[in-house]
Design an enzyme around this catalytic site. Structure first.
Site, PDB file in Angstrom:
ATOM      1  CE  LYS A 249      -5.072  -2.225   0.821  1.00  0.00           C
ATOM      2  NZ  LYS A 249      -5.180  -0.798   0.433  1.00  0.00           N
TER       3      LYS A 249
ATOM      4  CB  SER B  96      -0.951  -0.034   1.209  1.00  0.00           C
ATOM      5  OG  SER B  96      -1.895   0.994   1.151  1.00  0.00           O
TER       6      SER B  96
ATOM      7  CG  ASP C  83       7.479   5.471 -11.820  1.00  0.00           C
ATOM      8  OD1 ASP C  83       8.056   4.367 -11.951  1.00  0.00           O
ATOM      9  OD2 ASP C  83       6.255   5.613 -11.964  1.00  0.00           O
TER      10      ASP C  83
END
Length: 474
Positions: free
Chosen positions: A323, A298, A309
Site C-alpha cells: 500500500k 502503509s 534504501d
C-alpha cells in the site's frame, strides 16, 4: 402530495444544475478549476428523479445523496471513502489508540473482506485471525455485494457481543468458522524486551501520533538495562497495518543520521512533500534487523523502505502488503469528511511500493517447528564432547573434563546438574529451541543479528590494527 414532492425535488435538482452552470462559467474564467460534465450530471439528475418517482418505497433525499457520494468515492480505489459522523469520530479516536471492534485492519478484494492484519492483543488476534484471510460471511450473511463500510458496521457492536466469521485461508481446503467476542480495542503500539544480553526486541503494532516518542522511551529503557550499550536490535513490523504518516517518519528518523526518509507526489501542490532525517541514530550504529510479512502495510512499508534504501537495516521475512498511497482526510463541516487518496509515496531511492511491496533482503517463510514426543520433550540432552570419546588426545595443559565426571552430569537430575548444564550452554540451547518453536522468523532474525554484530566487531578490530601499524611505521 407526491406530485408536490417531485416538484420540490426537481426544483432542488434544477438548483444543482443551475449551480453547476455557474461553476462551469467560473471554470472558464479560472482555468485551475475542472470543467464540470453537464451531460453526466443531467444523467445523474434523471436517475435521482426516477428513484424519487418510481422506487417501491419512498427514499429520503439525504440518504440518496449520501449513498451517491459514498459510491463515487468507493469506485476510485479501496482506500478512498465517505466518512459519516460515526466513521469520522472513530477515525479520530482510532489514531489516538483506543476504539471499538474486533481488532483487524481490513480491505476489499473481489467483493470479499480481506484481512490486512490483526492488531496485537485484540479479540481478532486471540481468536486466530491471520493476515490474508478472506472473510466471506458475517453471522451467516454473505458479505458479497456489501460495501466495506457496510461490512465494518456489521463487525462493530457492543463490547461482549459475539460475531461469527466464516473465512477462507490459503492452504485450507474448507472455510473456517471463527467466533470473536467484541471488545473495546486499546492499542499499545510499542512493546519491547531483551532477547539475550545486549540484543533487544522492539515491536510496533501500529503507527499512532505518539509512537515515535514511545519508541525513543523504549530504546532508552533498553539501553539503561544494558549499561547504555546495545549490540543490536530487532524491529518487528509484522502484521502492522500502518497508521499516521508522521508516526512512520518519526520512527525512521530514530535510526537515520541523514538523507530522505520518504517523499510523496500527487497532482496538487499540497501532495508534494519530503521528509528528511534530523541527524540522530539512537542505536549509535548498532546492527538493526527489521521483520516484515504480508500484513506489514502503509506506514510499516515506509519505515522498512527507508531503512533498506539507506542500508541501515537488514529486512527479513515475507514481501509486504504493497500500500503505497497517501490518504488525506478532508472535513465536510464538523461531523463528516471525505477520505481521499491524494498522493503516492516513494522510498529514498525513488521506489514506489504501490501494489509491489517491500521485498526483504532475506526471505523467511512462516515455518512451524513441532515439539518432540511427550516422553522426550522435557528432557535436556547434553551433546557428546571430545572428552567422552575413547582414545581422545589429551590436553597438553592438563585441563580437561574427565569422562566419569561427564557421565555423572548426564545421569543426575538435580539443581546442581542444572547449574552445570547452564555453565556449558545447554540451557541456552533449550531457550533457543523454545524461541524457534514459538516464533521461527524471530529466531532466525536473532541469529542474523548476532552475525551482523560479529562482523561489525571484526571490522572495528581490523581498523584498530591498521591504525596501530601505521602508527608504528611512522
Amino acid at each position: 402530495m407526491i406530485k408536490n414532492k417531485l416538484l420540490v425535488a426537481m426544483a432542488f435538482l434544477g438548483g444543482i444544475v443551475g449551480l453547476s452552470l455557474s461553476i462551469n462559467y467560473n471554470a472558464f474564467a479560472k482555468p485551475n478549476r475542472p470543467v464540470l460534465p453537464l451531460k453526466e450530471l443531467q444523467q445523474f439528475t434523471e436517475v435521482y428523479v426516477r428513484i424519487k418517482k418510481d422506487y417501491v418505497e419512498e427514499v429520503d433525499d439525504k440518504k440518496l445523496i449520501t449513498d451517491a457520494i459514498s459510491g463515487m468515492l468507493a469506485g476510485l480505489d479501496p482506500h478512498s471513502a465517505y466518512l459519516n459522523e460515526e466513521a469520522f469520530t472513530e477515525l479520530r479516536v482510532g489514531t489516538s489508540g483506543e476504539f471499538g471492534g474486533l481488532g483487524i485492519e481490513v480491505g476489499m478484494e473481489n467483493g470479499f473482506i480481506k484481512v490486512i492484519a490483526p492488531i496485537d492483543d485484540t479479540p481478532a488476534q486471540k481468536a486466530g485471525i491471520k493476515a490474508g484471510d478472506l472473510i466471506i460471511r458475517l453471522n451467516d450473511k454473505s458479505v458479497k455485494g456489501k460495501t466495506l463500510d457496510d461490512a465494518v458496521k456489521v463487525m462493530r457492536g457492543k463490547p461482549g457481543e459475539p460475531i461469527d466469521l466464516l473465512i477462507v485461508r490459503d492452504g485450507k481446503d474448507k472455510p473456517i468458522k471463527i467466533t470473536i467476542i467484541r471488545a473495546i480495542i486499546k492499542v499499545k503500539s510499542v512493546k519491547y524486551k531483551m532477547l539475550e544480553p545486549g540484543f533487544a526486541y522492539l515491536r510496533i503494532s501500529s503507527f499512532q501520533s505518539k509512537t515515535p516518542d514511545s519508541v525513543r522511551d523504549a530504546i532508552k529503557a533498553l539501553q539503561k538495562e544494558n549499561k547504555n550499550k546495545l549490540k543490536g536490535m530487532i524491529l518487528d513490523l509484522r502484521n502492522n497495518p500502518g497508521g499516521v504518516l508522521s508516526g512512520a517518519v518519526g520512527v525512521s528518523d530514530a535510526f537515520l543520521r541523514e538523507g530522505k526518509i520518504v517523499y510523496t507526489e500527487g497532482r496538487i501542490a499540497d501532495a508534494l512533500m519530503r521528509y528528511d532525517a534530523t541527524g540522530e541514530d539512537l542505536l549509535e550504529d548498532a546492527p538493526l534487523v527489521v521483520l516484515v510479512n504480508q500484513g506489514s502495510a502503509s506506514a510499516s512499508e515506509i519505515v522498512a523502505g527507508a531503512l533498506q534504501d539507506h542500508k541501515r537495516a537488514l529486512i527479513l521475512g515475507k514481501k509486504t502488503f504493497g500500500k503505497g498511497s497517501v490518504q488525506t482526510v478532508l472535513p465536510l463541516g464538523e461531523k463528516t469528511a471525505v477520505k481521499l487518496t491524494t498522493a503516492r509515496y516513494f522510498t529514498p531511492l525513488g521506489r514506489s511500493i504501490q501494489a509491489k511491496g517491500i521485498v526483504p533482503d532475506i526471505i523467511i517463510e512462516d515455518l512451524e517447528i513441532k515439539k518432540s514426543d511427550k516422553n522426550t520433550e522435557d528432557e535436556i540432552v547434553i551433546p557428546l564432547s571430545e572428552a567422552d570419546l575413547s582414545g581422545h588426545l589429551s590436553n597438553p595443559s592438563g585441563e580437561e573434563e574427565k569422562p566419569q565426571d561427564s557421565a555423572k552430569n548426564k545421569s543426575k537430575n538435580s539443581a546442581t546438574d542444572k547449574e552445570k548444564i547452564a555453565s556449558n550452554g545447554s540451557i541456552k540451547a533449550v531457550e533457543n529451541k523454545k524461541l524457534a518453536e514459538e516464533d521461527y522468523p524471530l529466531f532466525e532474525a536473532l541469529n542474523v543479528l548476532k552475525s551482523m554484530n560479529l562482523i561489525q566487531s571484526m571490522n572495528k578490530n581490523k581498523k584498530k590494527v591498521s591504525l596501530k601499524k601505521k602508527s608504528t611505521q611512522k
